[in-house]
Structures are given as C-alpha cells and as structure tokens.
Design a protein around this motif. Structure first.
Motif, PDB file in Angstrom:
ATOM      1  N   ASN A  94     -12.452  57.777   0.564  1.00  0.00           N
ATOM      2  CA  ASN A  94     -12.829  56.233   0.030  1.00  0.00           C
ATOM      3  C   ASN A  94     -11.760  54.768   0.326  1.00  0.00           C
ATOM      4  O   ASN A  94     -10.646  55.057   1.340  1.00  0.00           O
ATOM      5  CB  ASN A  94     -11.893  56.253  -1.746  1.00  0.00           C
ATOM      6  N   PRO A  95     -12.472  53.803   0.146  1.00  0.00           N
ATOM      7  CA  PRO A  95     -11.388  52.110   0.361  1.00  0.00           C
ATOM      8  C   PRO A  95      -9.878  52.437   0.116  1.00  0.00           C
ATOM      9  O   PRO A  95      -9.793  53.588  -1.208  1.00  0.00           O
ATOM     10  CB  PRO A  95     -12.689  51.407  -0.477  1.00  0.00           C
ATOM     11  N   VAL A  96      -9.260  52.089   0.658  1.00  0.00           N
ATOM     12  CA  VAL A  96      -7.827  52.192  -0.079  1.00  0.00           C
ATOM     13  C   VAL A  96      -8.287  50.995  -0.815  1.00  0.00           C
ATOM     14  O   VAL A  96      -9.437  49.889  -1.156  1.00  0.00           O
ATOM     15  CB  VAL A  96      -6.281  51.547   1.000  1.00  0.00           C
ATOM     16  N   TRP A  97      -6.824  51.349  -1.370  1.00  0.00           N
ATOM     17  CA  TRP A  97      -6.797  50.613  -3.192  1.00  0.00           C
ATOM     18  C   TRP A  97      -5.630  48.983  -2.830  1.00  0.00           C
ATOM     19  O   TRP A  97      -5.109  48.676  -2.352  1.00  0.00           O
ATOM     20  CB  TRP A  97      -5.651  51.221  -4.253  1.00  0.00           C
ATOM     21  N   HIS A  98      -6.298  48.285  -3.410  1.00  0.00           N
ATOM     22  CA  HIS A  98      -5.770  47.053  -3.530  1.00  0.00           C
ATOM     23  C   HIS A  98      -5.043  46.665  -4.890  1.00  0.00           C
ATOM     24  O   HIS A  98      -4.075  45.591  -4.524  1.00  0.00           O
ATOM     25  CB  HIS A  98      -6.568  45.733  -2.950  1.00  0.00           C
ATOM     26  N   GLU A  99      -5.659  47.010  -5.816  1.00  0.00           N
ATOM     27  CA  GLU A  99      -4.638  47.258  -6.464  1.00  0.00           C
ATOM     28  C   GLU A  99      -4.146  48.213  -7.454  1.00  0.00           C
ATOM     29  O   GLU A  99      -5.109  49.442  -6.715  1.00  0.00           O
ATOM     30  CB  GLU A  99      -5.584  46.437  -7.742  1.00  0.00           C
ATOM     31  N   ILE A 100      -3.478  48.900  -8.628  1.00  0.00           N
ATOM     32  CA  ILE A 100      -3.195  50.207  -8.267  1.00  0.00           C
ATOM     33  C   ILE A 100      -3.618  50.326  -9.818  1.00  0.00           C
ATOM     34  O   ILE A 100      -4.127  50.057 -10.974  1.00  0.00           O
ATOM     35  CB  ILE A 100      -1.787  50.194  -9.370  1.00  0.00           C
ATOM     36  N   PRO A 101      -4.276  51.938  -8.817  1.00  0.00           N
ATOM     37  CA  PRO A 101      -4.875  52.827 -10.370  1.00  0.00           C
ATOM     38  C   PRO A 101      -4.357  53.333 -11.493  1.00  0.00           C
ATOM     39  O   PRO A 101      -3.011  53.724 -10.953  1.00  0.00           O
ATOM     40  CB  PRO A 101      -5.542  53.848  -9.875  1.00  0.00           C
ATOM     41  N   GLY A 102      -4.715  53.016 -12.834  1.00  0.00           N
ATOM     42  CA  GLY A 102      -3.959  53.065 -13.871  1.00  0.00           C
ATOM     43  C   GLY A 102      -2.912  54.209 -13.819  1.00  0.00           C
ATOM     44  O   GLY A 102      -2.110  54.277 -13.811  1.00  0.00           O
ATOM     45  N   GLU A 103      -4.260  55.402 -13.992  1.00  0.00           N
ATOM     46  CA  GLU A 103      -3.886  56.538 -13.881  1.00  0.00           C
ATOM     47  C   GLU A 103      -2.651  57.154 -12.846  1.00  0.00           C
ATOM     48  O   GLU A 103      -1.870  57.984 -12.527  1.00  0.00           O
ATOM     49  CB  GLU A 103      -4.666  57.529 -13.594  1.00  0.00           C
ATOM     50  N   LEU A 104      -1.989  56.132 -11.997  1.00  0.00           N
ATOM     51  CA  LEU A 104      -1.009  56.605 -10.779  1.00  0.00           C
ATOM     52  C   LEU A 104      -0.201  55.992 -10.864  1.00  0.00           C
ATOM     53  O   LEU A 104       1.139  55.968  -9.954  1.00  0.00           O
ATOM     54  CB  LEU A 104      -2.159  57.013  -9.048  1.00  0.00           C
ATOM     55  N   SER A 223       0.005  55.383   3.110  1.00  0.00           N
ATOM     56  CA  SER A 223      -0.935  55.358   1.296  1.00  0.00           C
ATOM     57  C   SER A 223      -2.339  54.662   0.940  1.00  0.00           C
ATOM     58  O   SER A 223      -2.107  53.929   2.041  1.00  0.00           O
ATOM     59  CB  SER A 223       0.819  54.463   0.302  1.00  0.00           C
ATOM     60  N   GLY A 224      -2.472  55.100   0.369  1.00  0.00           N
ATOM     61  CA  GLY A 224      -4.176  54.777  -0.652  1.00  0.00           C
ATOM     62  C   GLY A 224      -3.646  53.424  -1.172  1.00  0.00           C
ATOM     63  O   GLY A 224      -4.693  52.744  -0.822  1.00  0.00           O
ATOM     64  N   PHE A 225      -2.410  53.431  -1.051  1.00  0.00           N
ATOM     65  CA  PHE A 225      -2.354  51.583  -2.249  1.00  0.00           C
ATOM     66  C   PHE A 225      -1.648  50.865  -0.897  1.00  0.00           C
ATOM     67  O   PHE A 225      -0.924  51.419  -0.352  1.00  0.00           O
ATOM     68  CB  PHE A 225      -0.846  52.033  -3.085  1.00  0.00           C
ATOM     69  N   ASP A 226      -2.335  50.353  -0.743  1.00  0.00           N
ATOM     70  CA  ASP A 226      -2.360  49.722   0.571  1.00  0.00           C
ATOM     71  C   ASP A 226      -1.286  48.388   0.923  1.00  0.00           C
ATOM     72  O   ASP A 226      -1.247  48.597   1.596  1.00  0.00           O
ATOM     73  CB  ASP A 226      -4.194  48.815   1.065  1.00  0.00           C
ATOM     74  N   PRO A 227      -1.389  47.745  -0.333  1.00  0.00           N
ATOM     75  CA  PRO A 227       0.154  47.105  -0.314  1.00  0.00           C
ATOM     76  C   PRO A 227       1.367  47.275  -0.084  1.00  0.00           C
ATOM     77  O   PRO A 227       2.409  47.113   0.919  1.00  0.00           O
ATOM     78  CB  PRO A 227       0.270  46.469  -1.402  1.00  0.00           C
ATOM     79  N   LEU A 228       1.023  48.622  -0.647  1.00  0.00           N
ATOM     80  CA  LEU A 228       2.311  49.717   0.010  1.00  0.00           C
ATOM     81  C   LEU A 228       2.402  50.162   1.575  1.00  0.00           C
ATOM     82  O   LEU A 228       3.580  49.894   2.323  1.00  0.00           O
ATOM     83  CB  LEU A 228       2.476  51.369  -0.635  1.00  0.00           C
TER      84      LEU A 228
END
Ligand SMILES: [Fe+2]
Ligand SMILES: [Fe+2]
Length: 469
Positions: A94-104, A223-228
């Motif tokens: 999946n594309p990396v996340w640029h905002e945090i997915p709520g459930e994570l 990490s999939g959370f790209d800013p991190l």
C-alpha cells in the motif's frame, strides 16, 4: 537549505502557524531543561560542533564553534520519495501513510514516546562527564553526542505536536518532566536510569546502548508511517558518529592497554596506570547484556503487533524475500522446567530477537576489530561478547542464571562468581581513580591512546574546546 528564524527545519514550519506556535511554546521549556539537566557547566565555552543544516548527503552538517545553549536544534526529515510503498507487514504494497491511521494511533504514540524518552535520558545520564574527559577531542565528542540527542528529542517532539494533537503535546511536555534515575519520575527504560559517571562507561554506552538505538531507528525507518520513517532515517546519519565514538573509544583504550602491558615486566597494565583487559571484558559483559535487554522479550506480542501493522520493520527489509512474516517460524531457545529447549515460534512474535540478531552481528564486528589490535601487539588475550542469555533482566533468559558462554548455572554459583564476570566495587573504584581531566590541546590521559585522526579534518591537537573564563 530551509532555515526558520527560531527553529531550523525542512518541514515548512513557517507555513503551519499553529504547529509553529506550539513548538515555540515548547522551546523555552526545552532550553530550561537543557540548563538544568544538560551538561553541567561548560555553558559559556566555545565547542567545535557539527550542526545539522539540511538533509543533503553532500553537506548536511556545518562545523563551527558554538556555545551549547546557542546550538540550533532543528527538525529535519529525509526527503519523501514519490510513490513510496509500505515494505512489510499486513499493509505491504500500500502507499505509505502521511497521516496516522486512526486505529494505529495508540501504538504509534507509544513507539514515538518510548524512542523520544531515551534521547534526553542519555543527556541526563552523561551530564557530569565533562569534568573528567581524557582530552579536548573527547570532551568535544561528548558534547556533540549530547546536543544531537537533544536534536533527536526535537525530532520526536515534532511528530508528537504535528500528528498527535492534544495528547501529543502533553507527551512532549512529559518528555521534559521525567528525569533519569528519579524515583518518582524515572525515564521509561531501565538502562536509561543509571548515571554514567566515568569514561569507560561512556564509551561502552555509546558502543552498546546507543547501538540498540541505532537498530530501533533502523526498524522505525522502515515504518509505513512515512514521517516517522523519514525522521528516523535522518537521525541515523547523526547516530553513526555516536557509534564511532563508542567503538573507537574502546579500541583506543585497548590499544593503550596493550602498549602499557608491553612496558611492564609482568604485562600488568594497571601497574602502569592503565586499564587491564580483564576489567575491559567485565565492562563489555555488563553493557552488552543490559543493552540486549532494551530490544525487549524474545517472544513478544507487541513486536508481532507492530510488525503486522507495518509500523516497525526489520533491518534491511528490502533485501529480504518475504515481507509479511505470516507463515515463517523462528527457532529459539526457551526455558522449560528450568531447562533450555529449542522451539519454533511464529516469526512475527520473534521480531525483537530478529533485530537483536542484527545488533549482535554488528557488535561482534567491532569486537573482532578490538581483537586485531590485541593480536598485533602479540598478546594472547581475546575479548569476547557474552552469550545473549548472560545477565539478562528482560525476556526468557531473565528466569535463569547463565555463565558468559550461555551455560545455565545454579543461582548460588552465580552469586559466588558474578564478580569474576561483572564489574564489582573495586573495579569501579579503580576506574574512577583514573578519571582525571586533561584539557591542554594535544594532551591525553595515560589510560587511552589518541585517535588516529581528529574531527572534520582537524588534527588531534586542535583546540576543540575554548574555555571562556
Ligand atoms: Fe539519539
Ligand atoms: Fe545516540
């Protein structure tokens, strides 16, 4: 290079008024923390320091004399890659996340806070070391490590403020309120609550404990959370110098020890005013084992969750053939009925151990280098890393006691023999007796060899610190 008036950054801070204001509110608290808990004294002195000014590989760092309180702590993320995809776990592809997915969100906050807490903690632990550095070169390196750990705190605080709203701001404040070793408000992880008051401990800490940090950052840089991922990727460029300080610091001690042994009729380095190899071995045993604990339990639900959620990956994930780790198993020694037995566990649950494996290989490489120094001196002693089971306080192996080679032993034997393997009071007393500052340019204490070269092309006798009366 994008420079901001007050907070150097490459995250367009000036365009996000609210975030900018929030960080400007936090900034004076950071400075106050630095004044109270950063290096004791030396605040007026001019230190030859490296400051991060961009993320360009060709020149991200600028070297100059700075007073530590004037250091420009900034926020720098490695560039974002177009069309970047998540590399592992349930969201691989999946594309990396640029905002945090709520459930994570809760898991991510815990990851960021735990990492963030170690950064100021190490500055607090090391705050008195400036009074006993073996040379100006080493004094400067200490302060370099300290200001960069301060910047790493900024990196994590940026994530908290930018992505976690109100509870993120509260966590950022808490990072300045906890104190290393404080019984009421301790730092989160055990190894970060011990003071580091001698330079042997400092090199061991930067060699072994900071290297745990390196592997945590490597795992988070996937990490999939790209800013991190991007912030930890850039932190690793600074962290490399911390590893260098530790690894070469121990190597320089080993080298000097060998020289002193050769000067003594009985090869007694202590008699010549140095550290002996068995004492160095005990300190390796201690710091390696407490640092191994920082990776967490061998079988861990948290580790499985973080990997499954694509939040925390493995070392060199891209080079592996399979990225979900759903079907594979990992073979591990577990303790059953007081005995060691081999078991296969689901690979996801063993992710802490997988990361620890990479760490151990890296430590072994350094240990081999130290041994080459001893070998060149024609001395038969060899330094070794103890077994990963030795002296553990976290995980499966904390239930039993083991010799350095990993053999289980009864608790009575452990009590009787532990001072053969770990520093005791008399070792600590001896190490302390050597810790006298040497602050003339080009001079160095008698228990450590000078470095092969200086910092940023400067010679060893460069005036790395200018004392201002
Ligand atoms: Fe750090
Ligand atoms: Fe570090």
């Amino acid at each position: 290079m994008i420079q901001d008036e007050t907070i150097p950054n490459n995250v367009n801070l000036s365009e996000d008024r609210r975030l900018h204001r929030a960080l400007e509110t936090w900034q004076p608290n950071f400075h106050q923390w630095w004044a109270e808990m950063g290096p004791s004294d030396f605040l007026k002195d001019q230190i030859y320091l490296r400051t991060a000014v961009s993320v360009e590989p060709s020149g991200w760092a600028h070297f100059d004399y700075v007073k530590m309180p004037d250091y420009r702590w900034g926020i720098f993320l490695a560039p974002s890659l177009p069309d970047k995809k998540i590399g592992f776990g349930d969201y691989a592809g999946n594309p990396v996340w640029h905002e945090i997915p709520g459930e994570l969100r809760n898991w991510l906050r815990r990851i960021v806070v735990t990492q963030g807490d170690t950064e100021p903690a190490s500055v607090e632990q090391q705050r008195r070391l400036g009074h006993s550095a073996p040379s100006l070169y080493d004094l400067r390196n200490l302060f370099q490590v300290n200001v960069e750990e301060g910047r790493h705190l900024w990196a994590m605080v940026y994530l908290l403020h930018r992505y976690f709203g109100r509870d993120g701001r509260e966590e950022a404040d808490e990072l300045l309120r906890r104190r290393s070793g404080n019984p009421d408000k301790p730092r989160i992880l055990g190894a970060f609550n011990q003071p580091i008051d001698n330079w042997l401990d400092f090199y061991m800490f930067t060699m072994f404990t900071d290297r745990d940090g390196k592997y945590q950052l490597i795992a988070l840089s996937e990490s999939g959370f790209d800013p991190l991922a991007r912030t930890t990727k850039f932190m690793l460029t600074e962290e490399a110098h911390h590893m260098f300080v530790g690894e070469t610091g121990i190597q320089r001690i080993v080298q000097r020890t060998c020289e002193l042994m050769k000067q003594d009729p009985n090869e007694d380095a202590r008699r010549q005013g140095g550290l002996d190899l068995p004492t160095i071995q005990k300190y390796i045993n201690f710091w390696y084992s407490v640092s191994a604990d920082l990776f967490g339990g061998e079988i861990s639900t948290n580790a499985a969750n973080y990997f499954g959620a694509s939040l925390k990956g493995r070392d060199r994930e891209a080079g592996r053939s399979e990225h979900s780790a759903r079907e594979e198993t990992y073979r591990i020694f577990v303790v059953e009925d007081g005995k060691l037995v081999e078991r296969d566990v689901p690979l996801r649950n063993a992710m802490n151990e997988v990361l620890r494996d990479s760490y151990i290989d890296d430590c072994q490489r350094a240990c081999d280098r130290w041994n080459r120094v001893i070998e060149r001196a024609s001395i038969s002693f060899r330094l070794t890393l103890p077994s990963r089971r030795f002296n553990r306080a976290v995980g499966l192996y904390s239930e039993l006691r083991f010799e350095p080679d990993g053999t289980p032993i009864p608790p009575e034997d452990w009590q009787r023999r532990r001072s053969q393997w770990l520093p005791d009071d008399s070792d600590r007393e001896y190490v302390r007796s050597l810790m006298n500052p040497v602050y003339q340019p080009g001079k160095i204490a008698g228990w450590i060899a000078p470095p092969e070269r200086g910092i940023n092309g400067k010679p060893f006798d460069f005036e790395y610190v200018i004392f201002v009366p």
